[in-house]
Enzyme design. Structure first.
Site, PDB file in Angstrom:
ATOM      1  N   HIS A  93       4.396  -0.007  -6.915  1.00 53.59           N
ATOM      2  CA  HIS A  93       2.967   0.819  -6.358  1.00 53.59           C
ATOM      3  C   HIS A  93       4.065   1.963  -5.448  1.00 53.59           C
ATOM      4  O   HIS A  93       4.782   1.367  -3.987  1.00 53.59           O
ATOM      5  CB  HIS A  93       2.505  -0.024  -5.230  1.00 53.59           C
ATOM      6  CG  HIS A  93       1.575   0.954  -4.526  1.00 53.59           C
ATOM      7  ND1 HIS A  93       0.502   2.263  -5.272  1.00 53.59           N
ATOM      8  CD2 HIS A  93       1.611   1.351  -3.367  1.00 53.59           C
ATOM      9  CE1 HIS A  93       0.315   3.276  -4.070  1.00 53.59           C
ATOM     10  NE2 HIS A  93       0.868   2.571  -2.996  1.00 53.59           N
ATOM     11  N   ASP A 143      -9.033  -6.181  13.642  1.00 54.36           N
ATOM     12  CA  ASP A 143      -8.028  -4.888  13.967  1.00 54.36           C
ATOM     13  C   ASP A 143      -7.514  -5.263  15.802  1.00 54.36           C
ATOM     14  O   ASP A 143      -8.199  -5.805  16.271  1.00 54.36           O
ATOM     15  CB  ASP A 143      -9.020  -3.870  14.535  1.00 54.36           C
ATOM     16  CG  ASP A 143      -8.195  -3.007  13.792  1.00 54.36           C
ATOM     17  OD1 ASP A 143      -7.986  -2.335  12.781  1.00 54.36           O
ATOM     18  OD2 ASP A 143      -7.533  -1.899  14.799  1.00 54.36           O
ATOM     19  N   ARG A 175      -4.676   6.999 -11.581  1.00 54.91           N
ATOM     20  CA  ARG A 175      -3.865   8.091 -11.817  1.00 54.91           C
ATOM     21  C   ARG A 175      -3.837   9.136 -13.192  1.00 54.91           C
ATOM     22  O   ARG A 175      -3.638   9.699 -13.245  1.00 54.91           O
ATOM     23  CB  ARG A 175      -2.992   8.433 -10.615  1.00 54.91           C
ATOM     24  CG  ARG A 175      -3.531   8.620  -8.821  1.00 54.91           C
ATOM     25  CD  ARG A 175      -2.243   8.217  -8.231  1.00 54.91           C
ATOM     26  NE  ARG A 175      -2.792   8.642  -6.919  1.00 54.91           N
ATOM     27  CZ  ARG A 175      -2.660   8.000  -5.448  1.00 54.91           C
ATOM     28  NH1 ARG A 175      -1.602   7.344  -5.450  1.00 54.91           N
ATOM     29  NH2 ARG A 175      -2.834   7.700  -4.228  1.00 54.91           N
ATOM     30  N   ASP A 177       4.195  -4.256  -2.646  1.00 59.28           N
ATOM     31  CA  ASP A 177       4.696  -5.901  -2.790  1.00 59.28           C
ATOM     32  C   ASP A 177       5.305  -6.391  -2.037  1.00 59.28           C
ATOM     33  O   ASP A 177       5.705  -7.373  -3.153  1.00 59.28           O
ATOM     34  CB  ASP A 177       5.641  -4.611  -4.643  1.00 59.28           C
ATOM     35  CG  ASP A 177       4.273  -4.556  -5.428  1.00 59.28           C
ATOM     36  OD1 ASP A 177       3.553  -4.828  -5.562  1.00 59.28           O
ATOM     37  OD2 ASP A 177       4.864  -3.203  -5.087  1.00 59.28           O
ATOM     38  N   ASN A 219       1.479  -0.965   2.990  1.00 57.91           N
ATOM     39  CA  ASN A 219       2.605  -0.734   1.852  1.00 57.91           C
ATOM     40  C   ASN A 219       4.061  -1.051   2.903  1.00 57.91           C
ATOM     41  O   ASN A 219       3.912  -1.122   4.337  1.00 57.91           O
ATOM     42  CB  ASN A 219       2.600   0.457   2.217  1.00 57.91           C
ATOM     43  CG  ASN A 219       1.968   0.870   0.684  1.00 57.91           C
ATOM     44  OD1 ASN A 219       2.388   0.630   0.024  1.00 57.91           O
ATOM     45  ND2 ASN A 219       1.051   2.295   1.230  1.00 57.91           N
ATOM     46  N   PRO A 220       5.336  -1.164   2.378  1.00 57.85           N
ATOM     47  CA  PRO A 220       4.990  -1.274   1.117  1.00 57.85           C
ATOM     48  C   PRO A 220       4.685  -2.837   0.402  1.00 57.85           C
ATOM     49  O   PRO A 220       5.072  -3.275   0.183  1.00 57.85           O
ATOM     50  CB  PRO A 220       6.803  -0.783   0.404  1.00 57.85           C
ATOM     51  CG  PRO A 220       7.421  -1.595   1.932  1.00 57.85           C
ATOM     52  CD  PRO A 220       6.554  -0.925   2.752  1.00 57.85           C
ATOM     53  N   GLU A 259      -2.075   3.965  -9.334  1.00 57.01           N
ATOM     54  CA  GLU A 259      -1.380   4.464  -9.638  1.00 57.01           C
ATOM     55  C   GLU A 259      -1.714   4.494 -11.525  1.00 57.01           C
ATOM     56  O   GLU A 259      -2.259   5.346 -12.650  1.00 57.01           O
ATOM     57  CB  GLU A 259       0.161   4.251 -10.290  1.00 57.01           C
ATOM     58  CG  GLU A 259       1.160   5.002  -9.335  1.00 57.01           C
ATOM     59  CD  GLU A 259       0.815   3.510  -8.375  1.00 57.01           C
ATOM     60  OE1 GLU A 259       2.239   3.637  -7.370  1.00 57.01           O
ATOM     61  OE2 GLU A 259       0.377   2.804  -8.232  1.00 57.01           O
ATOM     62  N   THR A 260      -2.901   3.412 -12.216  1.00 54.20           N
ATOM     63  CA  THR A 260      -2.965   3.627 -13.088  1.00 54.20           C
ATOM     64  C   THR A 260      -3.968   4.358 -12.876  1.00 54.20           C
ATOM     65  O   THR A 260      -4.374   5.498 -13.902  1.00 54.20           O
ATOM     66  CB  THR A 260      -3.761   2.262 -13.381  1.00 54.20           C
ATOM     67  OG1 THR A 260      -2.347   0.863 -13.603  1.00 54.20           O
ATOM     68  CG2 THR A 260      -4.548   1.833 -15.146  1.00 54.20           C
TER      69      THR A 260
END
Length: 324
Positions: free
Chosen positions: A177, A33, A153, A125, A122-123, A150-151
């Protein structure tokens, strides 16, 4: 023992690590980190948790990129915070995160890392595509968390509506996504029954199905508006991905992967169901979509590709391979 590195151990990174503990994914975990004292403290805290788990042989430590040269997996959740007091446009925000992703990719490449990379920054992809282009790693070993969340959800909403367990819902969300995710309704099943069979029986309505895509898209915003971040869902999803790789389960997940040359936006990372195992992902046969869905998929993925090419140019990286 396997070795798993994680770059970025904030809310998402720590949720992933704790989910991995609870899945008993035994490994030496190396935490990296920007705030080293924070990584040291996280490692200490997680080792306390391990000591209360009878069946876990995990060990956590703070480390450097050099410690990841022989890692089996590296999970990346790090991202740049927006600049305070300055309104940044989307491309500038993307570029800031892309610079960070470029730095991470070069660090891993320079230490000789040859494992599998899972990216959740993110983002996601776009960042995965940037990472793969900078590192030159085999695309099959660079994985975006994609539409796995998303799947989940989608299954949550359908199972709640029908009063069944989410595990009884079969199917995958594809696309980006985020705002460009898509529900391929013809490929969603509950048990062996298509969704539209439940419409015929009056258990689902066409009106409700018409809202499903937007419900899935809005869910992240609703969570963030209430608590400021989404971390448990994606943490669990990342642990599922890592488990499949470590145990070579050959499980199908909806992930952000490099589109092959059978797609108009070849080379860009976009959400598709793929087979996941110890060597990375393998493509399934191309999904048959309706003409309207295929047009939307192509439009969305080409928009992502255009953005990726802009960002690559901005951070001085020449595109290569399928995206060229």
């Amino acid at each position: 023992m396997k070795k798993i590195g994680i770059v970025g151990v904030g809310a998402v990174g720590s949720s992933y690590l704790y989910a991995s503990l609870n899945k008993n994914i035994e490994a030496e975990y190396v935490l990296i980190d920007a705030f080293e004292t924070y990584a040291v403290a996280q490692a200490k805290d997680l080792n306390d948790a391990v000591s209360s788990m009878l069946c876990s042989g995990c060990h956590f430590k703070s480390g450097k990129y050099a410690d990841l040269h022989d890692a089996d997996i590296v999970v990346i959740t790090a991202s740049v915070k927006p600049k305070e007091g300055k309104l940044q446009d989307r491309l500038e925000l993307l570029s800031d995160n892309a610079v960070l992703m470029k730095d991470i990719a070069l660090n891993l490449k320079n230490v000789g890392f040859k494992g599998i990379t899972i990216i959740a920054s993110n983002p996601v992809d776009i960042m995965s595509c940037i990472f793969q282009q900078v590192s030159g790693f085999d695309a099959e070993k660079v994985i975006s968390s994609g539409t796995i969340l998303e799947t989940a959800r989608m299954k949550k909403f359908i199972s709640s509506q029908l009063g069944i367990k989410a595990s009884s819902v079969n199917g995958y969300i594809i696309g980006e996504h985020g705002a460009r995710c898509m529900v391929p309704f013809e490929h969603i099943r509950v048990g062996m029954s298509p969704l539209y069979d439940f419409v015929k029986e009056g258990k689902l309505s066409n009106e409700w199905l018409a809202t499903l895509t937007q419900q899935i898209r809005n869910e992240a915003f609703e969570i963030i508006s209430g608590k400021g971040i989404t971390n448990f869902g994606i943490g669990e999803s990342l642990a599922e991905i890592a488990y499949a790789i470590i145990n070579n389960t050959e499980t199908i997940f909806a992930l952000g992967v490099q589109l092959p040359d059978t797609y108009k936006a070849k080379g860009v990372y976009f959400g598709l169901p793929v087979i996941l195992g110890e060597k990375g992902y393998k493509h399934l046969p191309k999904i048959t979509l309706s003409n309207e869905e295929q047009k939307q998929f192509d439009e969305y993925s080409l928009e992502i590709k255009e953005t990726v090419l802009q960002v690559l140019d901005k951070i001085d990286v020449k595109p290569h391979g399928l995206i060229k």
